[in-house]
Scaffold this active site. Structure first.
Site, PDB file in Angstrom:
ATOM      1  CE  LYS A  84      67.918  -4.794  47.608  1.00 40.13           C
ATOM      2  NZ  LYS A  84      67.091  -3.580  47.568  1.00 40.13           N
ATOM      3  CB  SER A 159      63.522  -4.795  48.765  1.00 38.24           C
ATOM      4  OG  SER A 159      64.367  -3.813  48.207  1.00 38.24           O
ATOM      5  CB  SER A 183      64.359  -0.854  49.343  1.00 36.73           C
ATOM      6  OG  SER A 183      63.155  -1.477  49.014  1.00 36.73           O
TER       7      SER A 183
HETATM    8  N1  GLN Z   1      58.370  -1.380  49.137  1.00 34.09           N
HETATM    9  C1  GLN Z   1      58.544  -0.679  47.894  1.00 34.09           C
HETATM   10  C2  GLN Z   1      58.221  -1.596  46.747  1.00 34.09           C
HETATM   11  O1  GLN Z   1      57.944  -2.740  46.984  1.00 34.09           O
HETATM   12  C3  GLN Z   1      59.938  -0.135  47.786  1.00 34.09           C
HETATM   13  C4  GLN Z   1      60.917  -1.129  47.339  1.00 34.09           C
HETATM   14  C5  GLN Z   1      62.279  -0.554  47.090  1.00 34.09           C
HETATM   15  O2  GLN Z   1      62.597   0.552  47.499  1.00 34.09           O
HETATM   16  N2  GLN Z   1      63.074  -1.319  46.357  1.00 34.09           N
HETATM   17  O3  GLN Z   1      58.217  -1.198  45.615  1.00 34.09           O
END
Ligand code: GLN
Length: 486
Positions: A84, A159, A183
């Protein structure tokens, strides 16, 4: 040459390591197969932001030379791993999915990346993601949305959408993602792969570009449970450079995989099976829980009143995460690194840099977080959210007094369509309804494929365990995988 008859880039890591060590295949052949697949599929999927091809081939050749000379090699020798783009890689562009870091080449490796290099893994490239990991659909990237390999009109989840998408599309063998509020687990479930969020403190965050520091964790994404365990073996463990990493021994996560679930008690949090849960998802989750029951687990209902209540969990998460983000992202000011937009004085330069460098969602989070932390509102929002966080942790502690594991959905629905939720941030935040409490409590969670919808979209089962019991998660996920997927 073929062990299982499949193209090299589609085979499991645990099979490939054996084939490379025995000289049956070379890492170079494997790495070439991976880049061939990337060239064929990346224009449609948009998973990679940066490719590391020449360096990857060089590393593969080095591993091959050492294997043929009989020299020792690491546990992931010659295995392609994609990262990532939130993990710092020395000498290799690291954007966090943002314009503001479009020119950022880190002078150092994240600890997890350094450990992969020591394990002789081959770094394939850097993966697309929601900007600064803020999102649930991978539509918030400055480098364009990622598409779901199972249906390119749908999102891969976010994400770490490309961590799951690249593994599902065989564009790499393994990937690392990060999970702040779901995410890793959400994209793993949308793309039909295995994704594990370790206990907070299990994997070093050194060199991970921070979103919400008290919630962020790095974890493995793989096509099967054993491969996820192999990758966790390499990245887990204490790191003096991250004071929140925990100094506990790291078990061999592959060792107990086949121990089964006989005698384990699995709790079903009733609050996670109520209104809003898609019928197909519910059926798949219940079906996989029956598989665990047939394998000897005892199943019982449990109550997690605060953790399962979206008005508590989603609200507390979005206050704490945005508060930490507003503080963490203050460093992007155009002075020491990243993109700068000149202005007529220093303040003007800051404003223009941040206006041009951050996307809409990141700006929204910074404003929400700054507001929640501001002097007049701190007690009403941030302090209250921290209290709710404590109640959520206590909910899980109580449940784990009578259960060894909890089982739940990962997401209320299978992968939704690109564009479906972009105009309604609140709807998007509600995709995280089953995942955020886990990060607030700091416990580990895994998503393992457990079925498909009538539209052929993957569905993931979420399993949760007490802190540092990743081995238990993997063991139970392995049972589901053996029974349902093969
Ligand atoms: N969807 C959640 C957010 O936007 C989790 C994102 C994540 O785990 N990085 O904060």
């Amino acid at each position: 040459m073929a062990v299982s008859g499949k193209p090299l880039n589609e085979r499991p890591a645990h099979e490939l390591t054996a084939s490379i060590l025995s000289g049956n295949i070379t890492s170079r052949q494997l790495v070439e197969a991976v880049f061939h697949c990337i060239r064929a599929t990346n224009p449609a999927l948009n998973t990679y932001i940066t490719l590391n091809e020449s360096e990857a081939i060089r590393k593969a050749e080095e591993v091959d030379a050492r294997v043929s000379a009989g020299d020792p090699v690491g546990p992931l020798a010659g295995i392609p791993v994609a990262l990532k783009d939130l993990l710092c890689t020395r000498g290799l562009l690291t954007t966090a999915g943002s314009r503001i870091l479009e020119n950022f080449v880190p002078p150092y490796d994240a600890t997890s990346v350094a450990r992969l290099r020591e394990a002789d893994a081959v770094i394939v490239g850097k993966l697309n993601m929601d900007e600064f990991a803020m999102g649930s659909s991978n539509e918030n990237s400055a480098y364009g949305p990622v598409r779901n390999p199972h249906d390119p009109t749908r999102v891969p989840g976010g994400s770490s959408g490309a961590s799951a998408g690249s593994v599902a599309a065989n564009q790499t063998v393994l990937a690392l993602g990060t999970d702040t509020g779901g995410s890793i687990r959400l994209p793993a479930s949308f793309c039909g792969v295995v994704g594990l969020k370790p206990t907070y403190g299990r994997v070093s965050r050194y060199g991970l570009i921070a979103y919400a520091s008290s919630l962020d964790q790095i974890g493995p994404v793989a096509r099967n449970v054993r491969d996820a365990a192999l990758l966790l073996n390499v990245v887990a463990g204490h790191d003096p450079r991250d004071s929140t990493s925990v100094d506990l021994p790291v078990p061999d996560y592959t060792a107990g995989l086949e121990a089964g679930v006989a005698g384990l008690t699995i709790g079903l949090p009733s609050g996670y099976f109520g209104q809003g849960l898609d019928d197909e998802v519910r059926a798949a989750i219940i079906g996989s829980v029956e598989v665990l029951e047939n394998a000897g687990a005892e199943v019982r209902e449990v109550d997690l009143p605060v953790a399962c209540h979206p008005a508590c969990s989603v609200a507390a998460y979005y206050i704490i995460a945005t508060g930490e983000a507003s503080s963490n992202l203050s460093r992007y000011d155009g002075v020491k690194f990243g993109r700068r937009t000149e202005g007529h004085d220093l303040i003007d330069m800051y404003c223009r840099t941040r206006c041009a460098g951050f996307g809409e969602e990141v700006k929204r989070r910074i404003m929400l977080g700054t507001y929640a932390l501001s002097a007049g509102y701190y007690d009403a929002y941030y302090l209250k959210a921290q209290k709710v966080r404590t109640l959520i942790r206590q909910d899980f502690e109580r449940a784990f007094e009578s259960c060894d594991l909890l089982a739940a959905p990962v997401s209320p629905t299978p992968a939704f369509r690109i564009g479906e939720k972009t105009s309604d941030p609140l709807q998007m935040y509600l995709s995280d309804i089953y995942t955020v409490s886990v990060n607030l409590a700091g416990i580990p969670g895994i998503s393992v494929p457990c079925g498909v919808s009538a539209d052929d979209l993957p569905i993931g089962l979420q399993l949760l365990a007490p802190a540092f019991k990743e081995d238990r998660l993997l063991r139970a996920a392995y049972v589901v995988e053996q029974e349902l997927i093969r």
